[in-house]
Design an enzyme around this catalytic site. Sequence first.
Site, PDB file in Angstrom:
ATOM      1  N   HIS A   1       0.826  -1.218   0.000  1.00 33.93           N
ATOM      2  CA  HIS A   1       0.000   0.000   0.000  1.00 33.93           C
ATOM      3  C   HIS A   1       0.856   1.261   0.000  1.00 33.93           C
ATOM      4  O   HIS A   1       0.419   2.296   0.480  1.00 33.93           O
ATOM      5  CB  HIS A   1      -0.958   0.026   1.205  1.00 33.93           C
TER       6      HIS A   1
ATOM      7  N   SER B   1      15.243  20.391 -16.883  1.00 34.17           N
ATOM      8  CA  SER B   1      14.077  21.209 -17.184  1.00 34.17           C
ATOM      9  C   SER B   1      14.528  22.414 -17.989  1.00 34.17           C
ATOM     10  O   SER B   1      15.604  22.964 -17.753  1.00 34.17           O
ATOM     11  CB  SER B   1      13.430  21.666 -15.879  1.00 34.17           C
TER      12      SER B   1
ATOM     13  N   LYS C   1      16.404  20.955 -11.763  1.00 33.41           N
ATOM     14  CA  LYS C   1      15.707  19.689 -11.982  1.00 33.41           C
ATOM     15  C   LYS C   1      16.571  18.628 -12.655  1.00 33.41           C
ATOM     16  O   LYS C   1      17.359  18.888 -13.539  1.00 33.41           O
ATOM     17  CB  LYS C   1      14.471  19.921 -12.867  1.00 33.41           C
TER      18      LYS C   1
ATOM     19  N   GLU D   1       9.893   7.401 -16.900  1.00 33.63           N
ATOM     20  CA  GLU D   1       8.531   7.844 -17.228  1.00 33.63           C
ATOM     21  C   GLU D   1       8.125   7.361 -18.611  1.00 33.63           C
ATOM     22  O   GLU D   1       6.989   6.938 -18.831  1.00 33.63           O
ATOM     23  CB  GLU D   1       8.461   9.377 -17.150  1.00 33.63           C
TER      24      GLU D   1
ATOM     25  N   TYR E   1      -9.041 -15.290 -44.912  1.00 36.06           N
ATOM     26  CA  TYR E   1      -8.336 -14.012 -44.981  1.00 36.06           C
ATOM     27  C   TYR E   1      -9.303 -12.878 -45.279  1.00 36.06           C
ATOM     28  O   TYR E   1     -10.229 -13.023 -46.075  1.00 36.06           O
ATOM     29  CB  TYR E   1      -7.250 -14.042 -46.073  1.00 36.06           C
TER      30      TYR E   1
ATOM     31  N   GLN F   1      -4.340  -6.870 -42.888  1.00 34.72           N
ATOM     32  CA  GLN F   1      -3.134  -6.104 -43.205  1.00 34.72           C
ATOM     33  C   GLN F   1      -2.790  -5.136 -42.067  1.00 34.72           C
ATOM     34  O   GLN F   1      -1.638  -4.792 -41.867  1.00 34.72           O
ATOM     35  CB  GLN F   1      -3.352  -5.335 -44.508  1.00 34.72           C
TER      36      GLN F   1
END
Length: 467
Positions: free
Chosen positions: A159, A286, A292, A299, A326, A331
């Site tokens: 948690h 940044s 930063k 990410e 088919y 495709q």
Amino acid sequence: MGQEQHATWGGRFSEEPAERMLRFSESVSFDARLARYDVRVNKAHSAMLCKIGILTAGERDAIHAGLDALEKRIEAGELSWDIRYEDVHMNLEQALTREVPAAAKLHTARSRNDQIATDMRLYFKDACGEIEEALTALLRVLVDLAERSRDVLVPGYTHLQRAQPVSLAHHWLAYAEMFGRDRDRFRTAARAANVCPLGSGALSGTTLPLDRAFVAEYLGFVDEAGRPCLTRNSMDAIADRDLFLDFAQACAVCGTHFSRVAEDMILWSSREFGFIELPDAYCTGSSLMPQKKNPDAMELLRGKAARLQGNLQTLFSLVKGLPFTYNRDLQEDKPPIFDSGDQTARSLEVLAGALSGCEIRAAVCREAVEDPLLLVTDVVDYLVQKGVPFREAHHLAGRLVRLAEEAGVPVNALPFDQVRGLHEAFAEDWTDVFDLERAMRHRTGVGMPGPEPVAAEIARWREALQS
Ligand code: ARG
């Protein structure tokens, strides 16, 4: 354009395809990457046509030489792909026929339907192999990290709340377990790909006396004993897209795994946790805030995972409800597949690179793990060993936590009298429970985070990764 444009299927048509239709329906912009597989399939097929007497040896040799020359032109980027020929198959056939007239016989007893099914199986074998290698490299990085962090303890979380101490090595090895299962998934997909559909024709084979086993052997669709592996139903062989689903599923699961690792790394590298420092080479700054350092690689790994799930969903929607066999819808199966294969391989490489350069901040880990509350569950075990029923022991340990909170002291600093007052099973030695190293040493069972089982797992992984 005239004659040549319609060379493959133009006989019954009185009108040229509309320009916008050509641009809409072409696939060569994304299936040209199958050219090397298509060349191999063409070689196998023409060798077989020669074996059954449809091509002379001279014609076969001319086709093979033409295919070799064509492959060189493709590798050198000299072949100009033409959307008028729709896809990789017709582009190659047209280019070949211009050089080698005998290639007009090449499409005998074959359809692009069994051709694309065969090309893709060859692609899947390679793509699974490439991802398997990337996973193996990542597993090696994780085992090296585990080795480096055997003595580092961190809080384990449930948690996202501090739960119990674990060795950091155990944590890296948890990731290794996930990626090990991914490796199995890609191996299974590669095994499933190893069956040759060529000879299924458009959907119902051919009246010509094909030698399917010869083609399968030529292309390496053989089992361990060298026996050819053939699809057993021409309609299924053409309609089947299970491998696409399995491969995309393996990629999506793997993405889910690397996304979870990435999330941990994002948290751990934040000032709030501070357990690790990610390498600069995998972070960015940044444009506005000079201080930063952002964990962009991690990410993006989370983001890629969403894309991999989307590709799987696209394929499920594509295939569901399609009538046998088919349909041109199929495709559309290739862009998501190639995207999943490429993105999975690249993501794994980036994750391995970022993790291998990450620095473990042992002092910060130590401070976090010294929180005595992490060992309150071990107090329960202490009481259980003294004969207190678990439920009661759990309750007593909870009382300890409350007393400590009320007194504003660490739980292991509560005066013995007060603790003893809760239950006579508490003896003076009750604070030994809070000795972290001891607590870890006592976790001896298979799969537990104690030093012994962790060492055993590192050794097991080392052995498994040797080959
Ligand atoms: N480019 C086609 C595909 O990827 C190849 C098969 C075409 N077959 C056909 N009957 N039009 O699906």
